[in-house]
Every structure is written in C-alpha cells, then in structure tokens.
Design a protein around this motif. Structure first.
Motif, PDB file in Angstrom:
ATOM      1  N   UNK A   1      -0.563   9.359  -6.994  1.00 51.88           N
ATOM      2  CA  UNK A   1      -0.504  10.809  -6.784  1.00 51.88           C
ATOM      3  C   UNK A   1       0.207  11.112  -5.474  1.00 51.88           C
ATOM      4  N   UNK A   2      -0.132  10.373  -4.439  1.00 48.63           N
ATOM      5  CA  UNK A   2       0.547  10.545  -3.153  1.00 48.63           C
ATOM      6  C   UNK A   2       2.019  10.176  -3.254  1.00 48.63           C
TER       7      UNK A   2
ATOM      8  N   UNK B   1       4.914  12.674  -2.174  1.00 48.06           N
ATOM      9  CA  UNK B   1       5.803  12.280  -1.080  1.00 48.06           C
ATOM     10  C   UNK B   1       7.193  11.863  -1.552  1.00 48.06           C
ATOM     11  N   UNK B   2       7.354  11.752  -2.881  1.00 49.75           N
ATOM     12  CA  UNK B   2       8.639  11.364  -3.485  1.00 49.75           C
ATOM     13  C   UNK B   2       9.080   9.973  -3.015  1.00 49.75           C
ATOM     14  N   UNK B   3       8.146   9.036  -3.109  1.00 51.09           N
ATOM     15  CA  UNK B   3       8.435   7.654  -2.736  1.00 51.09           C
ATOM     16  C   UNK B   3       7.955   6.729  -3.854  1.00 51.09           C
ATOM     17  N   UNK B   4       8.281   5.440  -3.734  1.00 49.57           N
ATOM     18  CA  UNK B   4       7.893   4.470  -4.758  1.00 49.57           C
ATOM     19  C   UNK B   4       6.374   4.325  -4.832  1.00 49.57           C
ATOM     20  N   UNK B   5       5.914   3.917  -6.023  1.00 47.45           N
ATOM     21  CA  UNK B   5       4.524   3.528  -6.166  1.00 47.45           C
ATOM     22  C   UNK B   5       4.327   2.179  -5.458  1.00 47.45           C
ATOM     23  N   UNK B   6       3.125   1.885  -4.971  1.00 48.67           N
ATOM     24  CA  UNK B   6       2.863   0.549  -4.427  1.00 48.67           C
ATOM     25  C   UNK B   6       3.168  -0.534  -5.457  1.00 48.67           C
TER      26      UNK B   6
ATOM     27  N   UNK C   1       0.841  -1.189   0.000  1.00 47.84           N
ATOM     28  CA  UNK C   1       0.000   0.000   0.000  1.00 47.84           C
ATOM     29  C   UNK C   1       0.878   1.242   0.000  1.00 47.84           C
ATOM     30  N   UNK C   2       0.261   2.395  -0.210  1.00 46.83           N
ATOM     31  CA  UNK C   2       1.024   3.640  -0.127  1.00 46.83           C
ATOM     32  C   UNK C   2       1.558   3.819   1.286  1.00 46.83           C
ATOM     33  N   UNK C   3       0.836   3.306   2.281  1.00 41.08           N
ATOM     34  CA  UNK C   3       1.309   3.385   3.661  1.00 41.08           C
ATOM     35  C   UNK C   3       2.517   2.468   3.882  1.00 41.08           C
ATOM     36  N   UNK C   4       2.521   1.293   3.248  1.00 44.26           N
ATOM     37  CA  UNK C   4       3.702   0.425   3.296  1.00 44.26           C
ATOM     38  C   UNK C   4       4.909   1.119   2.676  1.00 44.26           C
TER      39      UNK C   4
ATOM     40  N   UNK D   1      -2.399   6.055 -12.332  1.00 39.10           N
ATOM     41  CA  UNK D   1      -1.465   7.082 -12.781  1.00 39.10           C
ATOM     42  C   UNK D   1      -1.610   8.334 -11.910  1.00 39.10           C
ATOM     43  N   UNK D   2      -0.526   9.089 -11.710  1.00 39.21           N
ATOM     44  CA  UNK D   2      -0.632  10.330 -10.925  1.00 39.21           C
ATOM     45  C   UNK D   2      -1.628  11.300 -11.553  1.00 39.21           C
ATOM     46  N   UNK D   3      -2.334  12.015 -10.717  1.00 39.84           N
ATOM     47  CA  UNK D   3      -3.281  13.031 -11.185  1.00 39.84           C
ATOM     48  C   UNK D   3      -2.477  14.284 -11.494  1.00 39.84           C
ATOM     49  N   UNK D   4      -2.179  14.495 -12.751  1.00 38.22           N
ATOM     50  CA  UNK D   4      -1.238  15.547 -13.134  1.00 38.22           C
ATOM     51  C   UNK D   4      -1.784  16.943 -12.852  1.00 38.22           C
TER      52      UNK D   4
END
Length: 545
Positions: free
Chosen positions: A522-523, A527-532, A133-136, A538-541
């Motif tokens: 998007x998060x 946050x400049x971290x890996x995607x799950x 997850x994004x939290x992971x 896709x990021x919301x541009x």
C-alpha cells in the motif's frame, strides 16, 4: 491588490499540486496491541491521538497476521517487507540454528559492535532479513537521498523496520540508560542523540511515581487493580497495584530496566522521536523521508499484567497522549497534510490462561522443556543409543541430524519412523491441536487456508524445524501461571489495528479482511516505488483507489 492575492494563491495551489509524494512517512508499530483496545478505551482517549487517526484517517477493522509465530521480530519484519517468515526468514525473536547448533537472535550479528557505549547490545544488524523492506525501496528509489531512521526501545524494533540501507537505527540500552546503535550503521552517534543521552531522561523518569492518570476507580474497562493473575514488577515487594514508586523500586532492580516496563517507557521514546525529527531534519525537503517508531513498553506491561489489567489500560491512555504529542509535532515541523502516518501492531495477546480456566474456559500451559525430555525418553525404546531430538523451540522440533548419518537408505527409513513416532507422541499430549512435518509444509500451497496455512507461511525450510505443532486455543507455550504471552495463529493473537492517516489518505473504514503484509505494498503504491523484493501482500485498494 486583489490581482496580487490571486497570483499568490495560484502559485501556492500549483506548488501543492506539484507535490505528488509526502515529505515524510512515519510508521508506528505498537508492541502487543489488540484492535479491541481502540474500542474498549475509546471513551477515555483524548481527541488528538488514537481518535484523530480513527476519525480523520482510514481504519481497517478486520486486519490480521496470517502466519505463526506472532512474535515481535517476525511482526516488524512482516509489516515492512510485505511478506511472511517463510520468505523474509525472521522465523522468531530467537531460534535454534541447525548449523551452529545454538540459539541465535533475529538481529544478532557478531561482526558488529555497539556504538554509544563500550559494552552492550550493539552487536546487531538486519543481515538475517532476506527481503528488502519498504524503507529499503525508498532508499533505492531516491538514490539514497531519502533519509530512513529507526527508533525503538528494543533493538529488533528499530533494526528490522529501518531495513538494510538505513541512515541510522537507535534503541534503548537498559544497563546504561542511553540510546545506542551499531557499527553496522555509523562509527558514532549523531550529535542530536548525544545531546539527548546527556539529559539522562531515563533517570529523570525513574525518579517519579507511576500512578494512574485518572482516579483508579474510573478504570472500569479493566479488571480489579489487585489481581491474582498479574506478575510482580521487580523491586515492588508488595502486590502489583498502583502506585509504583519507581525511585524506591529501582534500588532493587538492575540499571534502567524499570523504565521499559513502566508507563513512562512510551514517554521516553516519544522524547527521542521528537529530537530525531529536528536532529535529522526529517520532512524538510521534497524528497520523502521515512521514520520508523516502535513502542515497546506495552509489550512489557502486557506480558507481566495481562490485557485485563489496570496497568495496561493506563499504559494505553498514556500512549494516546504520546500519539497526540507526536502528531502535533509533525503538524508543526513537517506541515499538516504533508506526511503519512500508519499505525499497527506486531502482534496482539492472549488472555491469562489461569483467568480463563477460573472462568470455565478451556486453557492451559505447554512446557517445551517437558515435551523435549518426554519425547527423548519415549524414543529411547526404539533408538536406545541415540539422542534424537536436538531442541524444541517456538513450537517446532529440531532433530539431531547426526543421528541420521550413515547409509542413506537405512537412515532415511529411521527418519520416517522417528517423524511418525514424534507425531504420535505430540498428538497424545495435552494442549496439542495438530502436528505438521517439514515435508508436508514444503509441499503445501503458500495460500493455504486455516491454521495449517498460518504454519506454512511462517515456515522457512532452511531455518525452521523438522516438525511443527499447533496448540489448542488459549494454550500457551509458557511455564508462568501469572501474566501472559502471544505467538499463536488464533484471532486473539492475530487481530491488530491498521490505521492510515495524512497525505493521500481519505477518511473511512473497512471491515474487509486484510493481512499485515498489505501495509508495505500500500505504501509502495502511495509513494510510487517498487514493492519490497519478497512482497506477497496486496495494496489496500480502499485506500489507494
């Protein structure tokens, strides 16, 4: 003196610019919320809740779920993994396990025990969730120094968003009236939560009367309070109309279950969320923390009363005040502009089918148990000594695999014949729009359009059934004439709000189509971290660029 002031302002500006990440991310998932509620109830919202997010944040007006089934478990998993059940594996809230030959829960884990009570729904964990997850990813990126806490009234609403590496996930236990956890996380509850539990807040709320915040005649955005399309709430013998004397009703119900299905459920969760901010010291340093919050009560009220009820409007007016309260608390405890909040829903909801029928709109109820019995009877003509269908669950047919043991050649032909016969039977059944075999779904492109694409993205080859079917619009898999549910791939179930607010988020809105799986990446960009690991969104541009 002027020189000193200049130095102070310069240092403050440099300090602010050096902070390239928020101190805290707060993810809010509202269980069963339509996008149109933001418009329908807007005039009655206060300035500091939903309106603050809408006017000072970024709102996606055309955000949808892109798979079926649109249920709570898959919804929370998809928001936080950035992918769909085909990949993250949470195909429903509960599903028929083909190996165990029994129903399993999306967060059920027999290896765990409850924490905070001796007996209860604490045998849970995220072990069935196949993607990070994004939290992971935040935990991995910060070498586990970023704290992750999940809170909800439902276990799955706390466990799935918090991910595999959470510092804690806590949910409401209706029999005891306490917030509990699982041995998956820690052997005991944190001191702050023990103190909250000692206050017996659920008991306090249940000694109150649930009446409308405003005079009931002002609820013009909803239908009449006395409606034949609503379920009675347990403990209220007369019609389901305001007010609800919870003190009296609780004598005829079990434990503290009424709190979850009342207007006070969101109040109780907000109390616990504010205690967690202090107790866990979230957002107190330069390492980003993550708090996941899932408001479950709108789902309970919505199922019983439907989206046109005064009860659901009052629930959202109360939730608006909860959002305002939470944002104010974040301003004080973390700092204005130092946190990100996103708000979405795990699914929307259908209108009550009987209400639609009475207003000349095609609608109906599909009973899976009737279909299962009918198919088995139908197949006895061709296979008299075999039970072919093991289970129909979540609009999927699970075949009895033991009926196809033996010579691969002959049993393979039998399977093809059975599949075609079941397809013909279902296509001749009222309310069924289309039928898809597992082989056709496995061979389809993940990005396929239309309803078939929604089925493809919700179909996990190892966990899903052998045949999937889709109902016609406004048909529900339900046996209840009153109340409503969700689960389809139609827009009334898929169209949900997505709002971003706070650090790094500019004001604005977009009517471009975005899917729920776009939240997590998007998060990741912000946050400049890996995607799950399983991310397909896709990021919301409009937000990130």
């Amino acid at each position: 003196m002027k020189h000193l002031i200049f130095i102070i302002l310069t240092v403050a500006a440099l300090s602010l610019s050096a902070q390239d990440k928020p101190k805290l991310v707060v993810g809010i998932v509202v269980d069963q919320m339509r996008q149109e509620y933001l418009y329908r109830f807007e005039k009655k919202f206060g300035p500091g809740g939903f309106k603050r997010l809408m006017s000072d944040g970024f709102m996606l007006k055309n955000a949808h779920y892109n798979y079926v089934p649109t249920y709570t478990g898959p919804g929370h998993a998809s928001v936080y993994t950035g992918t769909t059940p085909a990949i993250h594996g949470i195909i429903a809230n509960d599903w028929f396990d083909k190996t165990l030959k029994k129903a399993v829960n999306c967060v059920g884990d027999e290896n765990q025990k409850p924490v905070g009570i001796e007996v209860g729904n604490g045998d849970v964990s995220p072990w069935r969730l196949l993607s990070t997850t994004i939290t992971d990813e935040l935990k991995l990126a910060t070498q586990k120094r970023g704290k992750v806490i999940g809170l909800s009234m439902k276990d799955r609403g706390a466990v799935l968003p918090a991910g595999h590496m959470a510092d804690g996930a806590y949910w409401f236990d209706s029999p005891s009236g306490k917030f509990i956890s699982s041995t998956y996380y820690k052997p005991g509850l944190p001191l702050w939560l023990e103190k909250v539990n000692s206050l017996n807040l659920a008991d306090q709320y249940l000694n109150r009367e649930w009446k409308t915040l405003l005079p009931v005649e002002q609820y013009t955005e909803s239908g009449p309070d006395d409606s034949p399309y609503e379920n009675r709430i347990k403990g209220k013998e007369e019609k389901p109309v305001f007010p609800y004397n919870l003190r009296q009703m609780r004598t005829k119900s079990t434990g503290y279950e009424l709190i979850v299905a009342s207007g006070f459920g969101c109040d109780l969760l907000t109390d616990v969320v504010k205690a967690a901010l202090d107790g866990e010291e979230l957002g107190k340093d330069e390492i980003t923390d993550f708090l996941t919050v899932s408001y479950s009560s709108p789902d309970y009220v919505g199922h019983a009363m439907g989206p046109n009820s005064v009860e659901i409007e009052d629930t959202y007016l109360r939730l608006d005040r909860n959002i305002q309260d939470l944002l104010s608390e974040l301003d004080k405890k973390v700092g204005t502009g130092q946190y990100i909040v996103f708000l979405t829903a795990d699914h929307a909801v259908s209108d009550v089918p009987q209400y639609l029928k009475d207003n000349k709109i095609p609608a109906g109820l599909f009973r899976e148990s009737f279909a299962e019995a009918g198919i088995n009877d139908f197949l006895k003509k061709y296979f008299p000594d075999k039970k072919i269908v093991e289970k129909i669950s979540n609009d999927q047919v699970f075949l009895n695999q033991e009926a196809f043991t033996g010579d691969p050649k002959s049993t393979g032909v039998d399977r093809l014949i059975v599949t075609e016969l079941i397809t013909q039977y279902l296509m001749g059944t009222d309310g069924v729009a289309n039928v898809f075999t597992s082989s056709s779904l496995r061979s389809s492109d993940y990005g396929e359009k239309g309803l078939k694409g929604s089925v493809v993205r919700g179909f996990n080859p190892k966990r899903s059934g052998d045949i999937a079917f889709v109902l016609e619009p406004n048909w529900l898999s339900s046996s209840y004439v009153t109340g409503t549910t969700h689960g389809s791939g139609y827009t009334y179930d898929t169209h949900v709000p997505i709002l971003f607010y706070g650090w790094g988020v500019r004001k604005g809105s977009s009517s471009q189509l975005h899917v729920i799986t776009d939240i997590a990446p998007t998060l990741s960009v912000l946050l400049k971290i890996k995607f799950p690991s399983g991310c397909t969104g896709q990021p919301i541009t409009e937000i990130t660029d």
